[in-house]
Design an enzyme around this catalytic site. Structure first.
Site, short mmCIF file in Angstrom:
data_model
loop_
_atom_site.label_atom_id
_atom_site.label_comp_id
_atom_site.label_asym_id
_atom_site.label_seq_id
_atom_site.Cartn_x
_atom_site.Cartn_y
_atom_site.Cartn_z
CB CYS A 183 -0.94 0.01 1.21
SG CYS A 183 -0.05 0.08 2.77
CB CYS A 187 -2.41 -0.97 9.42
SG CYS A 187 -3.51 -1.16 8.01
S1 FES Z 1 -3.62 0.22 4.42
FE1 FES Z 1 -1.47 -0.09 4.41
S2 FES Z 1 -0.79 0.42 6.39
FE2 FES Z 1 -2.92 0.62 6.45
#
Ligand code: FES
Length: 143
Positions: free
Chosen positions: A38, A107
């Protein structure tokens, strides 16, 4: 308090009122962790006295769960020795947050990684500050 269908009240609280947010001047250790998928990034700063973390701050460019994980992680490591801080895993962060939805579990890993790296950086800086003593001259070898 704001309620959210996916996040616990603790997550919402830390996301909406992050603790220890911002850069630290002259940290004793800094650790950065990034999720390659991400792209979210957490930077953690620590101040250490006698091997105990006396202050912690963070900067996180990422989702709400990453910000909440960073915020609670700074609270968790303050007052701990660096050895105790190294025992904090992503699962411990998730428990402290009252859980995270399955798609957001990764996360919390940022927090664990940033703690490990900040301690590594602190140890490296400490090593450079106090290099090992020079070997003593061998007896009988005069100039
Ligand atoms: S969506 Fe990647 S760290 Fe939260």
């Amino acid at each position: 308090m704001v309620e959210h269908p996916l996040y616990s009240p603790i997550v919402v609280d830390h996301f909406t009122h992050p603790r220890n947010l911002g850069e630290m001047e002259n940290p004793d250790g800094m650790g950065e962790a990034q999720n390659p998928v991400c792209g979210d990034t957490m930077r953690l700063f620590i101040k250490v006295e006698s091997d105990r973390i006396v202050d912690a701050r963070f900067l996180t460019f990422g989702c709400g769960a990453a910000i909440a994980s960073s915020s609670i992680a700074t609270e968790m490591i303050k007052g701990k020795t660096i050895e105790e801080a190294l025992l904090i895993t992503d699962q411990i962060v998730i428990e402290a947050l009252g859980g995270l939805p399955p798609s957001k579990v990764h996360c919390s890993i940022l927090a664990e990684m940033a703690i490990q790296k900040a301690v590594e950086d602190y140890r490296e800086k400490s090593r450079l500050k106090s290099p090992p003593p020079l070997p003593s001259p061998i007896e009988g070898e005069g100039i």
